[in-house]
Design a protein around this motif. Structure first.
Motif, short mmCIF file in Angstrom:
data_model
loop_
_atom_site.label_atom_id
_atom_site.label_comp_id
_atom_site.label_asym_id
_atom_site.label_seq_id
_atom_site.Cartn_x
_atom_site.Cartn_y
_atom_site.Cartn_z
N PHE A 10 37.57 1.21 83.27
CA PHE A 10 36.96 2.27 82.45
C PHE A 10 37.68 2.46 81.12
O PHE A 10 37.53 3.51 80.49
N VAL A 11 38.43 1.48 80.68
CA VAL A 11 39.16 1.58 79.42
C VAL A 11 38.18 1.44 78.25
O VAL A 11 37.39 0.48 78.21
N PRO A 12 38.18 2.40 77.31
CA PRO A 12 37.28 2.30 76.16
C PRO A 12 37.42 0.95 75.44
O PRO A 12 38.51 0.41 75.32
N GLY A 13 36.28 0.44 74.99
CA GLY A 13 36.25 -0.86 74.33
C GLY A 13 35.90 -1.98 75.29
O GLY A 13 35.49 -3.05 74.86
N PHE A 14 36.08 -1.73 76.58
CA PHE A 14 35.75 -2.72 77.60
C PHE A 14 34.65 -2.22 78.53
O PHE A 14 34.46 -2.77 79.61
N THR A 15 33.96 -1.16 78.12
CA THR A 15 32.88 -0.60 78.92
C THR A 15 31.58 -0.69 78.12
O THR A 15 31.57 -1.03 76.95
N ASP A 16 30.48 -0.34 78.78
CA ASP A 16 29.17 -0.43 78.13
C ASP A 16 28.90 0.72 77.17
O ASP A 16 28.06 0.59 76.28
N ASN A 17 29.58 1.84 77.34
CA ASN A 17 29.39 2.98 76.45
C ASN A 17 30.65 3.83 76.45
O ASN A 17 31.38 3.88 77.45
N PHE A 18 30.88 4.49 75.33
CA PHE A 18 32.05 5.37 75.19
C PHE A 18 31.67 6.53 74.29
O PHE A 18 31.03 6.35 73.25
N ALA A 19 32.04 7.73 74.69
CA ALA A 19 31.82 8.92 73.88
C ALA A 19 33.12 9.71 73.81
O ALA A 19 33.83 9.83 74.81
N SER A 20 33.42 10.22 72.62
CA SER A 20 34.63 11.01 72.43
C SER A 20 34.30 12.22 71.57
O SER A 20 33.70 12.08 70.50
N ASN A 21 34.68 13.39 72.05
CA ASN A 21 34.49 14.64 71.33
C ASN A 21 35.76 15.47 71.43
O ASN A 21 36.40 15.49 72.48
N GLU A 22 36.06 16.20 70.36
CA GLU A 22 37.28 16.99 70.33
C GLU A 22 37.08 18.20 69.43
O GLU A 22 36.39 18.13 68.42
N VAL A 23 37.69 19.30 69.84
CA VAL A 23 37.76 20.49 69.00
C VAL A 23 39.19 21.02 69.03
O VAL A 23 39.90 20.84 70.02
N ILE A 24 39.58 21.64 67.95
CA ILE A 24 40.84 22.37 67.88
C ILE A 24 40.48 23.76 67.40
O ILE A 24 39.82 23.92 66.37
N VAL A 25 40.89 24.77 68.18
CA VAL A 25 40.46 26.14 67.94
C VAL A 25 41.68 27.05 67.87
O VAL A 25 42.54 27.02 68.75
N ALA A 26 41.73 27.88 66.83
CA ALA A 26 42.79 28.88 66.70
C ALA A 26 42.43 30.12 67.52
O ALA A 26 41.25 30.46 67.68
N GLY A 27 43.46 30.78 68.03
CA GLY A 27 43.26 32.04 68.74
C GLY A 27 42.82 31.88 70.18
O GLY A 27 42.33 32.82 70.80
N LEU A 28 42.97 30.69 70.74
CA LEU A 28 42.56 30.42 72.11
C LEU A 28 43.66 29.57 72.74
O LEU A 28 44.29 28.76 72.06
N ALA A 29 43.90 29.75 74.04
CA ALA A 29 44.94 29.00 74.74
C ALA A 29 44.33 28.19 75.88
O ALA A 29 43.26 28.52 76.40
N ALA A 30 45.04 27.15 76.27
CA ALA A 30 44.59 26.30 77.38
C ALA A 30 44.34 27.12 78.64
O ALA A 30 43.37 26.86 79.37
N ALA A 31 45.17 28.11 78.89
CA ALA A 31 45.01 28.95 80.09
C ALA A 31 43.70 29.73 80.08
O ALA A 31 43.19 30.11 81.14
N GLN A 32 43.13 29.97 78.89
CA GLN A 32 41.85 30.68 78.81
C GLN A 32 40.67 29.73 79.01
O GLN A 32 39.61 30.15 79.45
N VAL A 33 40.85 28.48 78.67
CA VAL A 33 39.78 27.48 78.79
C VAL A 33 39.72 26.92 80.21
O VAL A 33 38.64 26.69 80.76
N TRP A 34 40.88 26.72 80.81
CA TRP A 34 40.98 26.04 82.10
C TRP A 34 40.07 26.59 83.20
O TRP A 34 39.38 25.82 83.87
N PRO A 35 40.03 27.90 83.43
CA PRO A 35 39.19 28.41 84.53
C PRO A 35 37.71 28.05 84.38
O PRO A 35 37.03 27.81 85.37
N LEU A 36 37.22 28.02 83.17
CA LEU A 36 35.80 27.71 82.95
C LEU A 36 35.49 26.24 83.21
O LEU A 36 34.39 25.90 83.63
N LEU A 37 36.45 25.37 82.96
CA LEU A 37 36.23 23.95 83.19
C LEU A 37 36.52 23.56 84.63
O LEU A 37 35.81 22.73 85.20
N SER A 38 37.53 24.15 85.24
CA SER A 38 37.91 23.77 86.60
C SER A 38 36.96 24.33 87.66
O SER A 38 36.96 23.88 88.80
#
Length: 169
Positions: A10-38
């Motif tokens: 599953f290494v990018p570049g050796f698969t049939d498709n790859f998608a990458s998205n990223e955001v950097i947000v001020a005023g928010l911490a990983a501990a606030q995001v984690w419960p919604l994703l987990s």
């Protein structure tokens, strides 16, 4: 900055498709995001392209390493197994990843979807999501314009950030 850990096949570049998205947000911490994703059952509340989330196994109510689950996204019924689950800690990013699969034969799609959530200096959080895919459906998705994976995952990120900001108020 930290990076996604990719399993063999599953290494990018050796698969049939790859998608990458990223955001950097001020005023928010990983501990606030984690419960919604987990908590995968929360995904449909902030990401319209996910539905019918359910866990396999009695008493399972959240993602964890080895947890099997089901959800629907991009028109695919996806069976999945969480294969990386590391909550964020001081100085260490949170990591969630799963192997998902749908279909059989020529219609089989195999994916590795990974998330990295890390606190940055200045009270910022970085949320990175990347997915690699193998199979004929992945080949078609890679050629589609606009790219449904890039756009869909950006919607997921945007919804996640909005929900985390609202929950922290």
């Amino acid at each position: 900055m930290n990076a996604i850990i990719w399993p063999q096949g599953f290494v990018p570049g050796f698969t049939d498709n790859f998608a990458s998205n990223e955001v950097i947000v001020a005023g928010l911490a990983a501990a606030q995001v984690w419960p919604l994703l987990s908590q995968a059952k929360a995904w449909p509340s902030y990401y319209a392209n996910s539905a019918n989330v359910r866990y396999h196994g009695q008493g399972v109510e959240a993602l964890a390493d080895g947890v099997r689950f089901y959800f629907e996204t991009f028109g695919f019924p996806v069976e999945a197994q969480c294969n990386e689950f590391v909550p964020p800690m001081a100085g260490e990013p949170g990591r969630i990843a799963w192997h998902g699969w749908a279909g059989e034969g020529d219609s089989r799609l195999d994916v590795h979807h990974a998330w990295l959530i890390e606190d940055l200096d200045g009270g910022r959080v970085r949320i990175l999501t990347q997915e690699t895919q193998n199979g004929k459906p992945a080949e078609a998705l890679a050629q589609a314009r606009p790219n449904p994976m890039i756009n869909g995952h950006q919607d997921w990120l945007d919804g996640l950030v909005k929900a985390a900001c609202e929950a922290s108020r």
